[in-house]
Every structure is written in C-alpha cells, then in structure tokens.
Write an enzyme that holds these catalytic residues in place. Structure first.
Site, PDB file in Angstrom:
ATOM      1  N   ASP A  90       0.855  -1.187   0.000  1.00  0.00           N
ATOM      2  CA  ASP A  90       0.000   0.000   0.000  1.00  0.00           C
ATOM      3  C   ASP A  90       0.892   1.237   0.000  1.00  0.00           C
ATOM      4  OD1 ASP A  90       0.943   0.214   2.565  1.00  0.00           O
ATOM      5  OD2 ASP A  90      -0.950  -0.254   3.536  1.00  0.00           O
ATOM      6  N   ASP A 270      -7.787  -7.801   0.352  1.00  0.00           N
ATOM      7  CA  ASP A 270      -6.901  -7.975   1.508  1.00  0.00           C
ATOM      8  C   ASP A 270      -7.660  -7.546   2.745  1.00  0.00           C
ATOM      9  OD1 ASP A 270      -5.498  -5.337   2.930  1.00  0.00           O
ATOM     10  OD2 ASP A 270      -6.452  -4.915   1.005  1.00  0.00           O
TER      11      ASP A 270
END
EC number: 2.4.2.29
Length: 376
Positions: A90, A270
């Site tokens: 991320d 996720d």
C-alpha cells in the site's frame, strides 16, 4: 510488469490470471496482510502450503522500521522476508491519515509525527513511489487520501468528499509521473475514492482512467460506514472498472464480503480480519464462526470444521484449541491463523472453480445456506 488475462466471466464475477515479476496470481484471490514484512504467526513456508499467491506489505511501517537502508541491503523486500512470490504494498496514505491530530495535510503531502519516536516526517506521492521502488513490490499503490466516512462525528458531506477525492486525483498523476521517472519495472494501481457518493466515485474513476494505471482499486470502504452503504458503493463502482484491468477491493473483509465482492466484479482482496480474529480466538468455518474460548468447546473432540483440510483441522480438536487459547499459548494463535487463512484461500479457490464452470450463482446460494446453518 503486469499482464492480466480475463479467462471467463459468470455474471459480473470474473476468473482471471495476473502475471507479475515474481509469479502468477490466479484471481479472484485473497492477499494475507504482512504489515511489518511478516504475516503474523505464519512463516513463508506455511503461506506457500496453504496456497497464498501474493501477500501485502505496509509501506508506512516498513519505511519506519526496519528502514529503507536495511531493505535495500537485501535488494528489496522479497529477499529480506524470504518470500519469492508477488507482493503488493500500500502507499502509506491510510496509515498517515489514521494518525488524526498528529498529522497535517497540504497539497504537497502529509507532515506527521512518527508513531515510533515522535520525529517529524513528511510523506508525499513522490516519496511513497520512491519507498515502494526500494521495496521492489510487484504491485505499487498510488498515494491517496482515504476519505473518512465520518468527520467530527458526522458523515462526510458531498463537498468534503469531493475535495478529498480531487486531491487524490492530483496525487494520482504525481504518483504516476514519479513511478515512470523511476523507471519502475513493476505495476502501479490507481485508487477510486469519493466516499459514499456515486457521482464522486464516477468522477474519480474517469480521472484515473486517463492516467492508464495497470490496475484499479476501490478505496475508502470498510471505514466505519453501514454495511448497506458499503455494498451500494461497491456494486456501483466495481462493474464500471475497466474490464481489461485487475480490480482490487482494499481492506475488505468478512467471508460474506468476499463473496459479494466477487459477485460485483472484484478480483483481489486484503484484510487483517482472518489473522487478527484468529489471535482473538474467532475462527471462520464453512458452517459459521466459532469462538473457541467459549466453554462449550472445553471437551469437544471434533475438529473446527470436518470439511477443512488445513493442518489444524487434520490434527487438533476444538478442545485442544480451546485449551491453548485459555492458557495463552503461542501455538494456539499459530494454529488458529493457519486455519483462518486456509479457509479464506479455500473460499477463493472454490469461487474460481465455480466461475470457471458458470455456476457461481449456485455456489453463492449454497455458501449463504451453509454459513447460516451454523456450527453444531
């Protein structure tokens, strides 16, 4: 590098294959979360054994600890953590914006106090791209502002969500420009924002589509909004994402959320839920959830789920898992995590197979009936 092959569809559900620099990912897929370069309680060998194709690392936390110098000495995150399959990182944006009063947002980026030692730090689209280049993750996420569901105890207004989303769009272009300047050989995903407002989501997607990202993520969901709002936005956005690119729903969620996401057209997920819940004794099974600390399991010789082929279910009883949890043994957290992640990855395998055989609607009905039945 990213190559996406859309193998077949069943309604909006998609069966695909993503080829990345460190391997192939069959979709739809769930990505276990390894915040600090480790999926909690799991070794890379165990992740391989349960069928993980790709894991997630956290740019913000790895930047702070161990630091880029340490990762760079290992030529990237893969060698540092001993994982030779794909990694998605991320951008660090979500963690920075979660700091609340400890951070200041400007057009340039975000200034904040390090949660580790209080040092003043700055993170921008350019710096996020530079960090992720050093990590050498297969999928890089643009730097964005995660539009909060609530501001000062009330739902974010259309104006507030629009301002946040448009800054994320400007940051998306800066992320793309820096990614290209660095000649990063990996893939870059854009993130659709816009809060709970469909028109803002459409504006965000239109702007991102002009930048030709390798894939598209849906951000800003599962941030405190009611489930019906999450599903409304998801079912609006997912079918509108470019069909020839992978679709990633960030930070979601329960088994029911994964099935609903796949039905809407999502390829990648996720969430910390399977690992975090495992450590707290909350276990997912085909027939509902088991709270292993409950006294009902004290003398139960059965496995968690007789239909599950994971190491935990093949070798240990509910009574033993109950005992480990009650006395705080580390093995309990490990066995619980192995089971929960195996369950999530098996669920994705079953959905891939159902889509291939064009029986996803039947699968979805059976899944809901099984989960509603509850454990005996």
């Amino acid at each position: 590098m990213l190559n996406f092959e859309l193998i077949t569809t069943d309604g909006n559900a998609r069966r695909g294959r993503v080829t990345l620099n460190h391997g192939v990912v069959e979709t739809p897929i769930f990505m276990p979360v390894g915040t600090y370069g480790s999926v909690k309680a799991m070794s890379p060998l165990e992740l391989n054994e349960i069928g993980a194709h790709i894991i997630l690392g956290n740019t913000f936390h790895l930047w702070l600890r161990p630091g880029l110098d340490v990762v760079n000495a290992h030529e990237g995150l893969h060698k540092f953590i001993g994982w030779d399959k794909p990694i998605l990182t991320d951008s660090g944006g979500f963690q920075v914006f979660s700091l609340g009063d400890l951070r200041k947002i400007t057009e340039d980026g975000v200034t904040f106090a390090s949660p580790v030692n209080g040092d003043k730090l700055f993170l921008s689209p350019e710096i996020s791209m530079q960090i992720q280049r050093t990590l050498n993750s297969d999928i890089v996420m643009q730097f964005d502002e995660c539009t909060p569901y609530e501001i000062d105890g009330r739902a974010a207004t259309h104006e507030e969500a629009a301002k946040s989303m448009r800054m994320s769009l400007r940051w998306a272009k800066r992320s793309r420009d820096e990614f290209e300047r660095l000649a990063n050989p990996n893939a870059l995903f854009g993130i659709v924002q816009g809060g709970m407002y469909e028109d803002l989501r459409d504006e965000s997607l239109a702007g991102l589509s002009e930048l030709d990202f390798h894939g598209f993520a849906i951000g800003g969901l599962s941030v405190g909004e009611p489930k019906e709002d999450m599903m409304r936005v998801l079912e609006h956005v997912a079918p509108r994402l470019p069909a020839h690119k992978p679709h990633y729903l960030m930070g979601v969620g329960t088994p029911e959320d994964l099935v609903a996401g796949v039905a809407a057209g999502v390829d990648m997920f996720d969430c910390v839920m399977p690992t975090r819940n495992a450590r707290n004794g909350w276990l997912f099974t085909r027939f509902g959830d088991v709270k292993i600390k409950n006294a009902a399991h004290r003398n139960d010789p059965r496995p968690l789920d007789e239909s599950c082929a994971c190491y935990t279910c093949r070798n240990f009883s509910r009574a033993y898992l109950h005992h480990l949890h009650r006395v705080g043994e580390i093995l309990g957290a490990r066995l619980n995590t192995i089971h929960n992640l195996h369950y999530y990855l098996q669920l994705m395998r079953e959905m891939r197979e159902a889509i291939e055989h064009h029986r996803f609607a039947d699968f979805r009905r059976q899944f809901a009936a099984d989960r509603a039945r509850g454990t005996q």
